[in-house]
Design a protein around this motif. Structure first.
Motif, PDB file in Angstrom:
ATOM      1  N   PHE A 112       0.840  -1.189   0.000  1.00  0.00           N
ATOM      2  CA  PHE A 112       0.000   0.000   0.000  1.00  0.00           C
ATOM      3  C   PHE A 112       0.880   1.246   0.000  1.00  0.00           C
ATOM      4  CE2 PHE A 112      -2.396  -3.307   2.226  1.00  0.00           C
ATOM      5  CZ  PHE A 112      -3.551  -3.342   1.460  1.00  0.00           C
ATOM      6  N   ASN A 113       0.356   2.323  -0.562  1.00  0.00           N
ATOM      7  CA  ASN A 113       1.095   3.574  -0.551  1.00  0.00           C
ATOM      8  C   ASN A 113       1.210   4.074   0.883  1.00  0.00           C
ATOM      9  OD1 ASN A 113       1.199   6.690  -0.632  1.00  0.00           O
ATOM     10  ND2 ASN A 113       1.692   6.116  -2.726  1.00  0.00           N
ATOM     11  N   PRO A 114       2.428   4.213   1.419  1.00  0.00           N
ATOM     12  CA  PRO A 114       2.577   4.576   2.840  1.00  0.00           C
ATOM     13  C   PRO A 114       1.924   5.906   3.200  1.00  0.00           C
ATOM     14  CG  PRO A 114       4.650   3.746   1.962  1.00  0.00           C
ATOM     15  CD  PRO A 114       3.733   3.928   0.795  1.00  0.00           C
ATOM     16  N   ALA A 115       2.082   6.926   2.350  1.00  0.00           N
ATOM     17  CA  ALA A 115       1.497   8.232   2.665  1.00  0.00           C
ATOM     18  C   ALA A 115      -0.016   8.137   2.766  1.00  0.00           C
ATOM     19  CB  ALA A 115       1.905   9.256   1.614  1.00  0.00           C
ATOM     20  N   MET A 116      -0.641   7.357   1.889  1.00  0.00           N
ATOM     21  CA  MET A 116      -2.096   7.220   1.923  1.00  0.00           C
ATOM     22  C   MET A 116      -2.565   6.384   3.098  1.00  0.00           C
ATOM     23  SD  MET A 116      -3.299   9.128  -0.446  1.00  0.00           S
ATOM     24  CE  MET A 116      -2.006  10.231   0.211  1.00  0.00           C
ATOM     25  N   VAL A 117      -1.732   5.465   3.571  1.00  0.00           N
ATOM     26  CA  VAL A 117      -2.070   4.734   4.797  1.00  0.00           C
ATOM     27  C   VAL A 117      -2.133   5.704   5.979  1.00  0.00           C
ATOM     28  CG1 VAL A 117      -1.254   3.011   6.449  1.00  0.00           C
ATOM     29  CG2 VAL A 117      -1.159   2.527   4.008  1.00  0.00           C
ATOM     30  N   GLY A 118      -1.108   6.549   6.104  1.00  0.00           N
ATOM     31  CA  GLY A 118      -1.103   7.529   7.187  1.00  0.00           C
ATOM     32  C   GLY A 118      -2.253   8.504   7.078  1.00  0.00           C
ATOM     33  N   TYR A 119      -2.544   8.949   5.864  1.00  0.00           N
ATOM     34  CA  TYR A 119      -3.646   9.892   5.658  1.00  0.00           C
ATOM     35  C   TYR A 119      -4.978   9.245   6.014  1.00  0.00           C
ATOM     36  CZ  TYR A 119      -6.497  13.440   3.352  1.00  0.00           C
ATOM     37  OH  TYR A 119      -7.419  14.426   3.083  1.00  0.00           O
ATOM     38  N   ALA A 120      -5.180   8.002   5.590  1.00  0.00           N
ATOM     39  CA  ALA A 120      -6.441   7.317   5.880  1.00  0.00           C
ATOM     40  C   ALA A 120      -6.621   7.102   7.380  1.00  0.00           C
ATOM     41  CB  ALA A 120      -6.491   5.978   5.145  1.00  0.00           C
ATOM     42  N   VAL A 121      -5.541   6.819   8.101  1.00  0.00           N
ATOM     43  CA  VAL A 121      -5.633   6.602   9.544  1.00  0.00           C
ATOM     44  C   VAL A 121      -6.163   7.848  10.242  1.00  0.00           C
ATOM     45  CG1 VAL A 121      -4.244   6.312  11.645  1.00  0.00           C
ATOM     46  CG2 VAL A 121      -3.911   4.775   9.703  1.00  0.00           C
ATOM     47  N   VAL A 122      -5.597   9.019   9.930  1.00  0.00           N
ATOM     48  CA  VAL A 122      -6.053  10.241  10.611  1.00  0.00           C
ATOM     49  C   VAL A 122      -7.408  10.700  10.075  1.00  0.00           C
ATOM     50  CG1 VAL A 122      -3.762  11.013  11.299  1.00  0.00           C
ATOM     51  CG2 VAL A 122      -4.647  11.672   9.058  1.00  0.00           C
ATOM     52  N   LEU A 123      -7.711  10.412   8.805  1.00  0.00           N
ATOM     53  CA  LEU A 123      -9.011  10.808   8.267  1.00  0.00           C
ATOM     54  C   LEU A 123     -10.133  10.022   8.934  1.00  0.00           C
ATOM     55  CD1 LEU A 123     -10.598  12.486   6.224  1.00  0.00           C
ATOM     56  CD2 LEU A 123     -10.225  10.676   4.539  1.00  0.00           C
ATOM     57  N   LEU A 124      -9.923   8.740   9.143  1.00  0.00           N
ATOM     58  CA  LEU A 124     -10.933   7.924   9.806  1.00  0.00           C
ATOM     59  C   LEU A 124     -11.008   8.218  11.309  1.00  0.00           C
ATOM     60  CD1 LEU A 124     -10.280   4.489   8.062  1.00  0.00           C
ATOM     61  CD2 LEU A 124     -12.285   5.957   7.764  1.00  0.00           C
ATOM     62  N   SER A 125      -9.883   8.554  11.894  1.00  0.00           N
ATOM     63  CA  SER A 125      -9.841   8.762  13.338  1.00  0.00           C
ATOM     64  C   SER A 125     -10.251  10.167  13.757  1.00  0.00           C
ATOM     65  CB  SER A 125      -8.427   8.476  13.869  1.00  0.00           C
ATOM     66  OG  SER A 125      -8.006   7.174  13.523  1.00  0.00           O
ATOM     67  N   PHE A 126      -9.913  11.164  12.931  1.00  0.00           N
ATOM     68  CA  PHE A 126     -10.160  12.564  13.299  1.00  0.00           C
ATOM     69  C   PHE A 126     -10.801  13.305  12.117  1.00  0.00           C
ATOM     70  CE2 PHE A 126      -6.125  11.009  15.113  1.00  0.00           C
ATOM     71  CZ  PHE A 126      -6.505  10.904  16.443  1.00  0.00           C
ATOM     72  N   PRO A 127     -12.012  12.928  11.728  1.00  0.00           N
ATOM     73  CA  PRO A 127     -12.620  13.531  10.533  1.00  0.00           C
ATOM     74  C   PRO A 127     -12.879  15.031  10.676  1.00  0.00           C
ATOM     75  CG  PRO A 127     -14.219  12.195  11.729  1.00  0.00           C
ATOM     76  CD  PRO A 127     -12.879  11.914  12.338  1.00  0.00           C
ATOM     77  N   LEU A 128     -13.170  15.514  11.870  1.00  0.00           N
ATOM     78  CA  LEU A 128     -13.439  16.940  12.043  1.00  0.00           C
ATOM     79  C   LEU A 128     -12.201  17.771  11.754  1.00  0.00           C
ATOM     80  CD1 LEU A 128     -15.363  19.197  12.937  1.00  0.00           C
ATOM     81  CD2 LEU A 128     -14.578  18.827  15.289  1.00  0.00           C
ATOM     82  N   GLN A 129     -11.064  17.378  12.324  1.00  0.00           N
ATOM     83  CA  GLN A 129      -9.819  18.132  12.110  1.00  0.00           C
ATOM     84  C   GLN A 129      -9.336  18.023  10.671  1.00  0.00           C
ATOM     85  OE1 GLN A 129     -10.441  16.139  14.624  1.00  0.00           O
ATOM     86  NE2 GLN A 129     -10.200  17.363  16.487  1.00  0.00           N
TER      87      GLN A 129
END
Length: 323
Positions: A112-129
């Motif tokens: 998996f693309n590492p940058a998109m893994v990190g982005y998806a983690v924070v997007l799912l965890s902190f959608p408001l921010q």
């Protein structure tokens, strides 16, 4: 001690330079928060890589010298909202290196693309921010205070993006939004149209230097253009937006030239790369229009990463049966 691969290091350095136009435009639009994000992502990515390499008993200096951790940090800092809370880029970069890269054995082994893994983690965890970008340029002291401020303060200061507004609009026409809403610019999102053009310029430089082939970028942009054109229902209040709006909003050009072209998690054969990009473009449009997230780039790329081995096998069989 083995030396880092000189070709890999040269490629990573060229990618870093190609990201410069987009980062400069982001800095011009949003101020010092972009640089703070970059420093936090870079420090977290390098620290996570070093700690995990030491834990795995691998040579730390060699791996850090190839520049791949910095590329991941650059891509994340370009995708994350400027003036995000300090812990957001730290978590994103650490997850990108830990879950997206070192968990599979390091550079060259990540499915998996590492940058998109990190982005998806924070997007799912902190959608408001993750759903708000600043609507003004902030000075260094202001950006630093916002970085350590509470979420309530940041939410009150930030503004929704064009894609957020478009998803929730039920009363204004597209022309009215472009004329009156601050999230809308000339052709796409305010500021994001210039960011996309800057990343397009950097991507074309990489294409000219043969860092990657044209297949994945053309496939992604072509897929997004085609499906946004087919589903375009004019400028009424229920419009999904024109093809030009979608091409110049969100992270379209960053995805096309810097993310979909990642060689390890993408496809290896030309036809498969074209289909990889086309599928990513389709998924980006579907998620933007009917999904739960405004942009959808991360999930589109990660889903196509899952399909990449099958696309390569299909392309190989097709090549074998051709005379």
């Amino acid at each position: 001690m083995p030396a880092p691969d000189p070709r890999l290091r040269a490629t990573m350095h060229l990618v870093l330079l190609a990201c410069a136009p987009g980062l400069l435009v982001l800095f011009w639009l949003h101020g010092w928060g972009v640089l703070i994000n970059l420093l936090l992502c870079g420090a977290s990515a390098l620290a996570s890589e070093a700690l995990l390499l030491r834990w795995r008993q691998r040579p730390v200096a060699v791996a850090l010298a190839d520049g791949s951790a910095w590329v991941t940090a650059i891509l994340l800092s370009a995708a994350l909202p400027a003036n995000a809370p300090w812990w957001l880029p730290v978590i994103a970069a650490s997850a990108a290196i830990g879950l997206g890269k070192q968990a599979y054995g390091g550079v060259g082994r990540n499915p998996f693309n590492p940058a998109m893994v990190g982005y998806a983690v924070v997007l799912l965890s902190f959608p408001l921010q993750m759903s708000h970008w600043p609507g003004q340029t902030a000075g260094f002291s202001h950006s630093l205070s916002l970085s350590v401020a509470s979420s309530d303060q940041i939410d009150a200061w930030a503004s929704p993006t064009l894609l957020d507004v478009l998803r929730h609009n039920r009363s204004l026409t597209i022309d009215e939004l472009f004329g009156n809403h601050p999230a809308f610019g000339h052709w796409g999102g305010w500021g994001s149209e210039w960011v996309n053009l800057a990343f397009l310029l950097g991507g074309l430089v990489l294409l000219q230097r043969k860092v990657f082939s044209w297949h994945a970028p053309v496939g992604l942009l072509g897929g997004l253009f085609l499906f946004s054109l087919l589903a375009w229902n004019g400028s009424g209040s229920d419009s999904n937006g024109s093809p030009l709006l979608h091409l110049l909003s969100g992270s379209t050009m960053l995805a096309a030239f810097f993310i979909a072209t990642e060689p390890v998690s993408g496809c290896k054969r030309p036809l498969a790369r074209l289909l990889f990009g086309f599928g990513a473009g389709l998924l980006i449009y579907l998620i933007r229009t009917w999904g739960s997230f405004a942009d959808g780039t991360a999930f589109a790329i990660l889903l196509m990463n899952l399909a990449a081995p099958a696309l390569d096998r299909w392309a190989q069989r097709r090549e074998q049966v051709q005379p």
